[in-house]
Each structure stands twice: as structure tokens, then as C-alpha cells.
Write a protein that holds these residues in place. Structure first.
Motif, PDB file in Angstrom:
ATOM      1  N   LEU A 141      -2.732   3.228  -3.371  1.00 30.20           N
ATOM      2  CA  LEU A 141      -2.527   2.288  -4.691  1.00 30.20           C
ATOM      3  C   LEU A 141      -1.995   0.677  -3.519  1.00 30.20           C
ATOM      4  O   LEU A 141      -1.296   0.955  -2.862  1.00 30.20           O
ATOM      5  CB  LEU A 141      -1.551   3.007  -5.416  1.00 30.20           C
ATOM      6  CG  LEU A 141      -1.630   4.429  -6.271  1.00 30.20           C
ATOM      7  CD1 LEU A 141      -1.171   5.256  -5.383  1.00 30.20           C
ATOM      8  CD2 LEU A 141      -1.497   3.457  -7.415  1.00 30.20           C
ATOM      9  N   ILE A 142      -2.473  -0.161  -4.564  1.00 34.06           N
ATOM     10  CA  ILE A 142      -2.187  -1.430  -3.725  1.00 34.06           C
ATOM     11  C   ILE A 142      -1.591  -2.106  -5.064  1.00 34.06           C
ATOM     12  O   ILE A 142      -1.931  -2.002  -5.666  1.00 34.06           O
ATOM     13  CB  ILE A 142      -3.461  -2.792  -3.026  1.00 34.06           C
ATOM     14  CG1 ILE A 142      -4.182  -2.120  -2.365  1.00 34.06           C
ATOM     15  CG2 ILE A 142      -3.128  -3.950  -3.251  1.00 34.06           C
ATOM     16  CD1 ILE A 142      -4.653  -2.092  -1.747  1.00 34.06           C
ATOM     17  N   ASN A 143      -0.309  -1.984  -5.160  1.00 33.80           N
ATOM     18  CA  ASN A 143       0.888  -3.027  -5.745  1.00 33.80           C
ATOM     19  C   ASN A 143       0.528  -2.425  -6.802  1.00 33.80           C
ATOM     20  O   ASN A 143       0.498  -2.310  -8.312  1.00 33.80           O
ATOM     21  CB  ASN A 143      -0.309  -4.506  -6.039  1.00 33.80           C
ATOM     22  CG  ASN A 143       0.640  -5.112  -5.099  1.00 33.80           C
ATOM     23  OD1 ASN A 143       1.387  -4.959  -4.040  1.00 33.80           O
ATOM     24  ND2 ASN A 143      -0.354  -6.568  -5.448  1.00 33.80           N
ATOM     25  N   ASN A 144       0.961  -1.083  -7.343  1.00 30.69           N
ATOM     26  CA  ASN A 144       0.756   0.374  -7.734  1.00 30.69           C
ATOM     27  C   ASN A 144      -0.818   0.462  -8.754  1.00 30.69           C
ATOM     28  O   ASN A 144      -0.906   1.278 -10.131  1.00 30.69           O
ATOM     29  CB  ASN A 144       1.615   0.155  -8.612  1.00 30.69           C
ATOM     30  CG  ASN A 144       3.271   0.219  -8.402  1.00 30.69           C
ATOM     31  OD1 ASN A 144       3.217   1.596  -7.537  1.00 30.69           O
ATOM     32  ND2 ASN A 144       3.825  -0.390  -8.850  1.00 30.69           N
ATOM     33  N   GLU A 145      -1.965  -0.396  -8.666  1.00 25.15           N
ATOM     34  CA  GLU A 145      -2.994  -0.621  -8.572  1.00 25.15           C
ATOM     35  C   GLU A 145      -4.101   1.030  -8.094  1.00 25.15           C
ATOM     36  O   GLU A 145      -4.352   0.829  -6.848  1.00 25.15           O
ATOM     37  CB  GLU A 145      -4.455  -1.338  -8.934  1.00 25.15           C
ATOM     38  CG  GLU A 145      -5.141  -1.526  -9.272  1.00 25.15           C
ATOM     39  CD  GLU A 145      -5.996  -3.044  -9.933  1.00 25.15           C
ATOM     40  OE1 GLU A 145      -7.004  -2.660 -10.297  1.00 25.15           O
ATOM     41  OE2 GLU A 145      -5.312  -3.413  -9.571  1.00 25.15           O
ATOM     42  N   PRO A 146      -4.115   2.355  -8.836  1.00 25.08           N
ATOM     43  CA  PRO A 146      -5.185   2.733  -7.471  1.00 25.08           C
ATOM     44  C   PRO A 146      -6.681   2.530  -7.105  1.00 25.08           C
ATOM     45  O   PRO A 146      -7.268   1.434  -7.990  1.00 25.08           O
ATOM     46  CB  PRO A 146      -5.726   4.480  -8.425  1.00 25.08           C
ATOM     47  CG  PRO A 146      -4.998   3.898  -9.951  1.00 25.08           C
ATOM     48  CD  PRO A 146      -4.411   2.057 -10.063  1.00 25.08           C
ATOM     49  N   ILE A 198       1.014  -0.695   0.311  1.00 29.25           N
ATOM     50  CA  ILE A 198      -0.190   0.026  -0.039  1.00 29.25           C
ATOM     51  C   ILE A 198       1.027   1.392  -0.062  1.00 29.25           C
ATOM     52  O   ILE A 198       1.673   1.410   0.763  1.00 29.25           O
ATOM     53  CB  ILE A 198      -1.225  -0.091   1.811  1.00 29.25           C
ATOM     54  CG1 ILE A 198      -1.764  -1.558   1.180  1.00 29.25           C
ATOM     55  CG2 ILE A 198      -1.407   1.407   1.086  1.00 29.25           C
ATOM     56  CD1 ILE A 198      -2.632  -1.700   2.263  1.00 29.25           C
ATOM     57  N   THR A 199       0.772   1.924  -1.457  1.00 33.10           N
ATOM     58  CA  THR A 199       1.932   2.939  -1.174  1.00 33.10           C
ATOM     59  C   THR A 199       0.666   4.728  -1.670  1.00 33.10           C
ATOM     60  O   THR A 199      -0.623   4.452  -2.009  1.00 33.10           O
ATOM     61  CB  THR A 199       2.057   3.159  -2.260  1.00 33.10           C
ATOM     62  OG1 THR A 199       1.921   3.163  -3.264  1.00 33.10           O
ATOM     63  CG2 THR A 199       3.681   1.890  -2.219  1.00 33.10           C
TER      64      THR A 199
END
Length: 184
Positions: free
Chosen positions: A64-69, A4-5
Motif C-alpha cells: 500500500l502507498i499511503n494506505n492505497e493498495p 509504503i506499507t
């Protein structure tokens, strides 16, 4: 493992954000007014013009989770002034900054996956470590008709400290809980 980012959204995210605001599960508890959308757009364009929406105090974030918004957040620093209710003043940080958070999971693919609490925990940590180390108190204010949010926020470390009614804005008169998280 889920990574999570967070990042500030860009104009490339506008369509996603606005589609999330139109989702019934978001629309019910988020301001979906043209003024709010204009403020988001103003932010995405770099706030080159003043905003009439709460004087442009909000900063917007994408989770984002694994770069997916998948989530959308807004924050603002609370500054003590005559517009701040006594309830909020009584719980503000005495040694740092107090930040408000509004949060939603917009991407329906991630609903019901028990991601809200870990996302909020990660976000408060991110904000403190990456944005402002003086931010040691966070407020979130779920609507009284959203017990699920209160449960999730408690799991993320927020404590219910008061109840109040919104005094202005699109939710004027609605009752909410003031929940607070203090970082050590």
C-alpha cells in the motif's frame, strides 16, 4: 512523501487482486490459472482446507502507498528437498532462511512512477524486521523476456546469480534469471 506499507490481504481485497491478475501487464508474467486463483481465495479464507496449488506454500501480501493498495506479492520459504534445483540449493542461505518473492504493481495508477525498486527494498526490510528475522536471503526469478524487471530488481539490491528453466507449474520450460538479495 510516500508511505509504503505491507499487510496480508483479506477477503475484502479479493476483487482488487483478481482484477490485477487480469491486467495485461500482470497476466503476461503471473500465473492466472484457476488453481492459483483458488489458492489465493483459500489463503484469504484462512487456509481452512488444504490447497493443491504447490501444497499451499504461498503467503500473499498487499503493498500500500499511503494506505492505497497498489502492489501484490507472494512469498514462500524454500526448504531443501528433492524438488529444489541444484541452482537454487547452491545459493540458499547457510545461516538463516531463504524466501522467494513474486511481485507486481497491479494498480495501473502507480505504473511508471519508479516505485518497484523502493517497494522491493521496503518489503525485504519489512519481512526481515516484522515477519521473520531469520529470513536473510531473498530470491526473485524474472522471466528472461522481462528485462525491465531485472533492471528494477538490481536497483532494489538483487544480484543475478544464475539462469534456469522452470521445471513445473504453468511456466514449465520458460527460462528465467535467479536473482538474490542477502541481508547482513
Amino acid at each position: 512523501m510516500l508511505d509504503i506499507t505491507f499487510r496480508k490481504p483479506t477477503l475484502d481485497d479479493k476483487e482488487i487482486i483478481f482484477s490485477w491478475l487480469d491486467k495485461p501487464h500482470v497476466h503476461e508474467f503471473w500465473d492466472n490459472s484457476i488453481d492459483h486463483r483458488n489458492d489465493i481465495n483459500n489463503f484469504l479464507e484462512g487456509r481452512v482446507t488444504p490447497s493443491n496449488y504447490f501444497n499451499g506454500i504461498f503467503t500473499y501480501w498487499m503493498g500500500l502507498i499511503n494506505n492505497e493498495p497498489f502492489s501484490f506479492l507472494l512469498t514462500s520459504e524454500i526448504i531443501i528437498n528433492e524438488d529444489i534445483s541444484e541452482v537454487w540449493k547452491n545459493h540458499m542461505s547457510k545461516s538463516g532462511k531463504t524466501i522467494t518473492i513474486d511481485f507486481c504493481i497491479g494498480n495501473e495508477k502507480f505504473l511508471g512512477k519508479k516505485l518497484a525498486s523502493p517497494t522491493l527494498e521496503a518489503f525485504t526490510k519489512f519481512y526481515y524486521e516484522e515477519v521473520d528475522e531469520k529470513a536473510n536471503t531473498f530470491f526473485i526469478d524474472p522471466d528472461e523476456n522481462n528485462p525491465k524487471a531485472k533492471h528494477v530488481y538490481k536497483k532494489a539490491g538483487f544480484k543475478e546469480v544464475a539462469n534456469f528453466a522452470f521445471e513445473k507449474g504453468v511456466f514449465e520450460g520458460n527460462k528465467a534469471s535467479l536473482m538474490m538479495k542477502k541481508l547482513s
